[in-house]
Design a protein around this motif. Structure first.
Motif, PDB file in Angstrom:
ATOM      1  N   PRO A   1     -62.072 -59.576  40.465  1.00  0.00           N
ATOM      2  CA  PRO A   1     -62.128 -60.879  40.486  1.00  0.00           C
ATOM      3  C   PRO A   1     -61.725 -61.579  41.769  1.00  0.00           C
ATOM      4  O   PRO A   1     -60.975 -61.236  42.468  1.00  0.00           O
ATOM      5  CB  PRO A   1     -61.058 -61.323  39.379  1.00  0.00           C
ATOM      6  N   GLY A   2     -62.665 -62.584  42.078  1.00  0.00           N
ATOM      7  CA  GLY A   2     -62.245 -63.341  43.279  1.00  0.00           C
ATOM      8  C   GLY A   2     -63.096 -63.000  44.364  1.00  0.00           C
ATOM      9  O   GLY A   2     -63.229 -63.700  45.529  1.00  0.00           O
ATOM     10  N   ASP A   3     -64.010 -61.798  44.490  1.00  0.00           N
ATOM     11  CA  ASP A   3     -64.655 -61.295  45.547  1.00  0.00           C
ATOM     12  C   ASP A   3     -66.023 -62.462  45.551  1.00  0.00           C
ATOM     13  O   ASP A   3     -66.704 -62.764  44.558  1.00  0.00           O
ATOM     14  CB  ASP A   3     -65.358 -60.011  45.184  1.00  0.00           C
ATOM     15  N   VAL A   4     -66.344 -62.737  46.860  1.00  0.00           N
ATOM     16  CA  VAL A   4     -67.479 -63.369  47.140  1.00  0.00           C
ATOM     17  C   VAL A   4     -68.502 -62.616  47.463  1.00  0.00           C
ATOM     18  O   VAL A   4     -68.433 -61.732  48.257  1.00  0.00           O
ATOM     19  CB  VAL A   4     -67.557 -64.541  48.028  1.00  0.00           C
ATOM     20  N   VAL A   5     -69.729 -62.331  46.659  1.00  0.00           N
ATOM     21  CA  VAL A   5     -70.648 -61.055  46.954  1.00  0.00           C
ATOM     22  C   VAL A   5     -72.191 -62.190  46.963  1.00  0.00           C
ATOM     23  O   VAL A   5     -72.405 -62.989  46.433  1.00  0.00           O
ATOM     24  CB  VAL A   5     -70.760 -60.264  45.474  1.00  0.00           C
ATOM     25  N   ILE A   6     -73.171 -61.195  47.486  1.00  0.00           N
ATOM     26  CA  ILE A   6     -74.564 -61.616  47.192  1.00  0.00           C
ATOM     27  C   ILE A   6     -75.126 -60.998  46.333  1.00  0.00           C
ATOM     28  O   ILE A   6     -75.387 -59.894  46.552  1.00  0.00           O
ATOM     29  CB  ILE A   6     -75.112 -61.587  49.017  1.00  0.00           C
ATOM     30  N   GLY A   7     -75.868 -61.530  45.317  1.00  0.00           N
ATOM     31  CA  GLY A   7     -76.434 -60.977  44.263  1.00  0.00           C
ATOM     32  C   GLY A   7     -77.755 -61.293  44.587  1.00  0.00           C
ATOM     33  O   GLY A   7     -78.480 -62.329  45.064  1.00  0.00           O
ATOM     34  N   LEU A   8     -78.835 -60.277  43.604  1.00  0.00           N
ATOM     35  CA  LEU A   8     -80.107 -60.331  43.563  1.00  0.00           C
ATOM     36  C   LEU A   8     -80.379 -60.428  42.075  1.00  0.00           C
ATOM     37  O   LEU A   8     -80.104 -59.729  41.401  1.00  0.00           O
ATOM     38  CB  LEU A   8     -80.952 -59.297  44.263  1.00  0.00           C
ATOM     39  N   VAL A   9     -81.145 -61.626  41.905  1.00  0.00           N
ATOM     40  CA  VAL A   9     -81.488 -61.829  40.631  1.00  0.00           C
ATOM     41  C   VAL A   9     -82.504 -60.761  39.997  1.00  0.00           C
ATOM     42  O   VAL A   9     -83.628 -60.542  40.580  1.00  0.00           O
ATOM     43  CB  VAL A   9     -82.091 -63.341  40.162  1.00  0.00           C
ATOM     44  N   SER A  10     -82.072 -60.198  38.821  1.00  0.00           N
ATOM     45  CA  SER A  10     -82.932 -58.966  38.642  1.00  0.00           C
ATOM     46  C   SER A  10     -83.492 -59.304  37.198  1.00  0.00           C
ATOM     47  O   SER A  10     -84.374 -58.425  36.595  1.00  0.00           O
ATOM     48  CB  SER A  10     -82.125 -57.582  38.416  1.00  0.00           C
ATOM     49  N   GLY A  11     -82.903 -60.162  36.513  1.00  0.00           N
ATOM     50  CA  GLY A  11     -83.603 -60.528  35.233  1.00  0.00           C
ATOM     51  C   GLY A  11     -83.189 -61.980  34.570  1.00  0.00           C
ATOM     52  O   GLY A  11     -82.118 -62.415  34.953  1.00  0.00           O
TER      53      GLY A  11
ATOM     54  N   ASP B   1     -72.765 -72.682  33.744  1.00  0.00           N
ATOM     55  CA  ASP B   1     -72.126 -72.500  35.137  1.00  0.00           C
ATOM     56  C   ASP B   1     -72.994 -72.888  36.198  1.00  0.00           C
ATOM     57  O   ASP B   1     -72.458 -73.674  37.116  1.00  0.00           O
ATOM     58  CB  ASP B   1     -71.538 -71.048  35.123  1.00  0.00           C
ATOM     59  N   PHE B   2     -74.180 -72.534  36.216  1.00  0.00           N
ATOM     60  CA  PHE B   2     -75.171 -72.747  37.334  1.00  0.00           C
ATOM     61  C   PHE B   2     -75.487 -74.283  37.177  1.00  0.00           C
ATOM     62  O   PHE B   2     -75.677 -74.975  38.289  1.00  0.00           O
ATOM     63  CB  PHE B   2     -76.317 -71.909  37.176  1.00  0.00           C
ATOM     64  N   LEU B   3     -76.015 -74.808  36.114  1.00  0.00           N
ATOM     65  CA  LEU B   3     -76.478 -76.137  36.150  1.00  0.00           C
ATOM     66  C   LEU B   3     -75.085 -77.226  36.088  1.00  0.00           C
ATOM     67  O   LEU B   3     -75.481 -78.309  36.339  1.00  0.00           O
ATOM     68  CB  LEU B   3     -77.316 -76.479  34.926  1.00  0.00           C
ATOM     69  N   GLY B   4     -74.025 -76.920  35.424  1.00  0.00           N
ATOM     70  CA  GLY B   4     -72.955 -77.634  35.361  1.00  0.00           C
ATOM     71  C   GLY B   4     -73.271 -78.687  34.239  1.00  0.00           C
ATOM     72  O   GLY B   4     -72.610 -79.903  34.318  1.00  0.00           O
TER      73      GLY B   4
ATOM     74  N   GLY C   1     -85.846 -62.129  41.852  1.00  0.00           N
ATOM     75  CA  GLY C   1     -86.019 -61.703  43.474  1.00  0.00           C
ATOM     76  C   GLY C   1     -85.175 -62.771  44.448  1.00  0.00           C
ATOM     77  O   GLY C   1     -85.332 -62.639  45.283  1.00  0.00           O
ATOM     78  N   ASP C   2     -84.601 -63.990  43.729  1.00  0.00           N
ATOM     79  CA  ASP C   2     -83.864 -64.732  44.442  1.00  0.00           C
ATOM     80  C   ASP C   2     -82.401 -64.232  44.971  1.00  0.00           C
ATOM     81  O   ASP C   2     -81.831 -63.513  43.925  1.00  0.00           O
ATOM     82  CB  ASP C   2     -83.701 -66.085  43.748  1.00  0.00           C
ATOM     83  N   TYR C   3     -82.030 -64.651  46.094  1.00  0.00           N
ATOM     84  CA  TYR C   3     -80.774 -64.128  46.474  1.00  0.00           C
ATOM     85  C   TYR C   3     -79.928 -65.253  46.114  1.00  0.00           C
ATOM     86  O   TYR C   3     -80.284 -66.569  46.237  1.00  0.00           O
ATOM     87  CB  TYR C   3     -80.462 -63.807  47.749  1.00  0.00           C
ATOM     88  N   VAL C   4     -78.691 -65.021  45.550  1.00  0.00           N
ATOM     89  CA  VAL C   4     -77.579 -65.944  45.278  1.00  0.00           C
ATOM     90  C   VAL C   4     -76.124 -65.583  45.643  1.00  0.00           C
ATOM     91  O   VAL C   4     -75.839 -64.345  45.706  1.00  0.00           O
ATOM     92  CB  VAL C   4     -77.848 -66.245  43.718  1.00  0.00           C
ATOM     93  N   LYS C   5     -75.312 -66.552  46.255  1.00  0.00           N
ATOM     94  CA  LYS C   5     -74.106 -66.094  46.523  1.00  0.00           C
ATOM     95  C   LYS C   5     -73.224 -66.714  45.370  1.00  0.00           C
ATOM     96  O   LYS C   5     -73.235 -67.708  44.959  1.00  0.00           O
ATOM     97  CB  LYS C   5     -73.894 -66.805  48.044  1.00  0.00           C
ATOM     98  N   VAL C   6     -72.509 -65.355  44.940  1.00  0.00           N
ATOM     99  CA  VAL C   6     -71.588 -65.856  43.785  1.00  0.00           C
ATOM    100  C   VAL C   6     -70.273 -65.301  43.843  1.00  0.00           C
ATOM    101  O   VAL C   6     -70.101 -64.665  44.890  1.00  0.00           O
ATOM    102  CB  VAL C   6     -72.263 -65.108  42.500  1.00  0.00           C
ATOM    103  N   LYS C   7     -69.255 -65.802  43.121  1.00  0.00           N
ATOM    104  CA  LYS C   7     -67.721 -65.285  43.128  1.00  0.00           C
ATOM    105  C   LYS C   7     -67.748 -64.582  41.796  1.00  0.00           C
ATOM    106  O   LYS C   7     -67.999 -65.115  40.663  1.00  0.00           O
ATOM    107  CB  LYS C   7     -67.180 -66.438  43.190  1.00  0.00           C
ATOM    108  N   VAL C   8     -67.038 -63.474  41.664  1.00  0.00           N
ATOM    109  CA  VAL C   8     -66.978 -62.791  40.726  1.00  0.00           C
ATOM    110  C   VAL C   8     -65.544 -63.321  39.962  1.00  0.00           C
ATOM    111  O   VAL C   8     -64.508 -63.584  40.294  1.00  0.00           O
ATOM    112  CB  VAL C   8     -66.374 -61.058  41.054  1.00  0.00           C
TER     113      VAL C   8
ATOM    114  N   VAL D   1     -71.141 -69.976  40.301  1.00  0.00           N
ATOM    115  CA  VAL D   1     -71.524 -70.443  41.668  1.00  0.00           C
ATOM    116  C   VAL D   1     -70.722 -71.487  41.992  1.00  0.00           C
ATOM    117  O   VAL D   1     -71.118 -72.315  42.614  1.00  0.00           O
ATOM    118  CB  VAL D   1     -72.839 -70.700  41.299  1.00  0.00           C
ATOM    119  N   GLN D   2     -69.725 -71.789  41.053  1.00  0.00           N
ATOM    120  CA  GLN D   2     -68.942 -73.064  41.146  1.00  0.00           C
ATOM    121  C   GLN D   2     -67.941 -72.794  42.267  1.00  0.00           C
ATOM    122  O   GLN D   2     -66.951 -71.819  42.287  1.00  0.00           O
ATOM    123  CB  GLN D   2     -67.869 -73.111  40.032  1.00  0.00           C
ATOM    124  N   GLY D   3     -67.988 -73.331  43.418  1.00  0.00           N
ATOM    125  CA  GLY D   3     -67.051 -73.047  44.604  1.00  0.00           C
ATOM    126  C   GLY D   3     -67.985 -73.301  45.615  1.00  0.00           C
ATOM    127  O   GLY D   3     -69.144 -73.661  45.806  1.00  0.00           O
TER     128      GLY D   3
END
Lengths: 243, 235
Positions: free
Chosen positions: B64-74, B96-99, B116-123, B136-138
Motif C-alpha cells: 500500500p502506498g506504492d506508485v506503480v505503472i500498470g497496463l490495462v489487461s482487461g 475511483d477513476f471517474l470520480g 493496452g493503455d498504460y496508467v499510473k496508479v497508487k496501491v 488514480v486519486q492523487g
C-alpha cells in the motif's frame, strides 16, 4: 539403446567409458539461456543434456488450482522426440508424468511457496539428449533456473544417480550402465540444509551397499551444488545479466 | 560466500548470513536451527554501521502506498484489471477513476481506458488474500498519454534511481527528459523529441544490463553524451 557385449567393468577396474567408479561425468552448466523465461538453465552431465525454464509466480489460467496459503509448483518433465536414438513420441508418457511428480516433490521442500499465495510457479524441464540420469540432471537444472528467476528458495538442490554394475557401486551412471546394471539409485538434495528431497532405488542392494551408495551420492551432490553456485557467481561477477 | 568487489559479498540461496544483516522475507529466511540464510541471489554490503541485503533478482509484491505503472489487461463490469508486473493482477474501480456515479448500461468503460493503455496508479490495499486495489486519486496519477514505458526487472529499479537519485539526475539533466521509475520495474520516459527518447531508453536498458558494475553513473553520462552527438541532437 541396445549395446551387447560391453564390459561394464574393465579388467583394469575402470568403467566402460574409462571413468573410475567414483567419478562424475564432465558437467557443464549455464544460466539465463532463454530470454523469454523468468529464469532458465542448461545442464549437461556427459551426453545427457537438459534445459529448464521457470515462469512465475503468476496467475494461472485455471484459477481452481490455486491454494489460498501458498503458491503451487507445476513441473513438466518432457523428453524431446529427438532426445533418444529411437524417436520418442512427444506425447507425455506414463514415465514422464511420474517423473514430473517426483521432480516436483524434490523441489517443493526448498521453494518458499508461502511467500506467494494464490499463484503458480511453472517449471519446464526439457530433455534435449538422454544418456541416463535425466531426472537428477533435471532437478539440478530446475534448481539453477529457479535461482535465476529470483524465486525465494531455502537452498540450491542438486542430483546424481548411483548404480551397481557387476557388483561394483558406480557414481553418475549413464544409459548403458543403467540398462545393463543391477541397481540404479537417483538421489537429490540440498547439502546446505542436509536435506534429501529425492531418493529412489530400482534393483537390489544390500544394506551396506545402500549406505555406501548414499554416501557417494551425497558427496557428489555437494560438488554439484558447489558448481551451481560457481555458475551463479560467474553470472553476477563477470557476465552481465542475459535477461 | 565470496568477495565480489570491495565491501560487497555475493550470497546465493542457502548461504548462511550474519544475523545482523538487515533483510526481510522473501529475501532471507530462517531455518529450523535459527540460522539466517539467503533465499535469492544478492549482495551483502556495509552501509554505515548496518549490513544491508541487496537482492539481485526480485519479484514485485504490491505494498500500500506504492506508485506503480500498470497496463490495462482487461475490462470488467465496473472495474478495470491492471497488470502491475506482479504475480497479482490489480483492480481499478470505475468510480475511483471517474470520480462520479457510474451506470454500466450507458457508459462504455473502454472509452476511458482501453486494454493496452498504460496508467499510473497508487496501491491502496493489498493483503495477498485478495487482488490489490489501486487508485488514480492523487497528484500525477492517471492515464499515461505520451512518452514511452520501458520494462526492466523490478530488482534493477534502485539502480536506475541511483544513490540519492544520482542516476535519475544524469538521465534527466543531460537530456531534458522526464523520467519516472516505478518500483514495479516500469520506467516512464517523456522527452521533447524521439531521438532523446531513444537515448534515454538505451541508457535505461544499459543500466539494467550492467546494474552491478562499478562506475556506472559516469559511463551512462558518457553514453548519453556520445549518443547525442551520434544522433545529431547535440554537436
Amino acid at each position: 539403446m541396445k549395446v551387447e557385449g560391453v564390459k561394464l567393468i574393465r579388467e583394469d577396474g575402470l568403467r566402460h567409458d574409462g571413468r573410475r567408479p567414483e567419478d562424475l561425468r564432465p558437467i557443464r552448466m549455464e544460466v539465463g539461456v532463454l530470454s523469454n523465461a523468468d529464469g532458465s538453465a542448461l545442464v549437461e552431465f556427459g551426453r545427457t543434456r537438459v534445459l529448464a525454464a521457470v515462469y512465475g509466480p503468476r496467475e494461472p489460467p485455471q484459477k481452481f488450482m490455486l491454494l489460498p496459503d501458498r503458491a503451487i509448483l507445476r513441473v513438466r518433465y518432457h523428453m524431446a522426440p529427438f532426445s533418444t536414438s529411437d524417436r520418442k513420441s512427444p506425447a507425455p508418457s506414463r514415465r514422464e508424468i511420474e517423473l514430473s511428480k517426483v521432480i516436483r516433490e524434490a523441489l517443493e521442500p526448498i521453494v518458499l511457496t508461502k511467500q506467494f499465495p494464490r499463484t503458480a510457479i511453472d517449471v519446464f524441464i526439457e530433455v534435449l539428449q538422454a544418456d541416463g540420469g535425466t531426472r537428477t540432471t533435471g532437478v539440478t537444472a530446475a534448481s539453477l533456473a529457479l535461482a535465476d528467476a529470483g524465486i525465494p528458495m531455502k537452498a540450491l538442490v542438486g542430483g546424481v544417480a548411483v548404480g551397481k554394475v557387476e557388483g561394483v557401486l558406480v557414481l553418475d551412471i549413464d544409459e548403458v550402465e543403467d540398462s545393463m546394471g543391477e541397481a540404479d539409485m537417483p538421489v537429490a538434495g540440498a547439502p546446505d540444509l542436509g536435506l534429501i528431497t529425492l531418493l529412489q532405488l530400482n534393483g537390489v542392494m544390500t544394506e551396506e551397499e545402500f549406505q555406501k551408495a548414499l554416501d557417494m551420492a551425497w558427496d557428489a551432490i555437494r560438488r554439484i551444488v558447489d558448481m551451481e553456485k560457481e555458475v551463479l557467481r560467474w553470472k553476477y561477477n563477470v557476465g552481465g545479466d542475459s535477461k | 560466500m565470496e568477495q565480489a568487489s570491495e565491501g560487497r559479498i555475493l550470497v546465493l540461496p542457502g548461504d548462511p548470513l550474519d544475523p545482523a544483516v538487515d533483510a526481510q522475507p522473501p529475501y532471507v529466511y530462517i531455518d529450523e536451527n535459527g540460522v539466517k540464510r539467503a533465499a535469492v541471489p544478492g549482495f551483502v554490503s556495509r552501509r554505515g554501521d548496518r549490513l544491508v541485503f541487496i537482492g539481485l533478482e526480485g519479484i514485485y509484491i504490491p505494498k500500500p502506498g506504492d506508485v506503480v505503472i500498470g497496463l490495462v489487461s482487461g475490462i470488467g463490469v465496473t472495474n478495470w484489471f491492471i497488470d502491475i508486473n506482479s504475480p497479482y493482477t490489480a483492480v481499478l474501480n470505475v468510480q475511483d477513476f471517474l470520480g462520479r456515479p457510474f451506470n454500466p448500461a450507458t457508459d462504455d468503460l473502454s472509452r476511458y481506458l482501453d486494454v493496452g493503455d498504460y496508467v499510473k496508479v497508487k496501491v491502496l490495499a493489498f493483503d495477498r488474500t485478495r487482488s490489490p486495489l489501486v487508485t488514480v486519486q492523487g497528484q500525477g496519477l492517471g492515464k499515461i498519454v505520451e512518452g514511452k514505458v520501458v520494462e526492466i526487472s523490478p530488482a534493477r529499479v534502485p539502480r536506475v534511481i541511483g544513490r540519492k537519485g544520482s542516476m535519475l539526475e544524469v538521465l534527466t539533466k543531460e537530456t531534458g527528459c522526464e523520467v519516472f521509475a516505478a518500483v514495479n520495474g516500469r520506467v516512464h520516459v517523456k522527452c521533447p523529441n524521439k531521438e532523446l527518447e531513444a537515448i534515454v531508453v538505451l541508457a535505461v536498458k544499459t543500466i539494467e544490463r550492467e546494474a552491478f558494475t562499478s562506475g556506472l553513473t559516469a559511463r551512462i553520462r558518457k553514453l548519453i553524451e556520445e549518443e547525442m552527438v551520434v544522433r545529431g541532437v547535440k554537436s
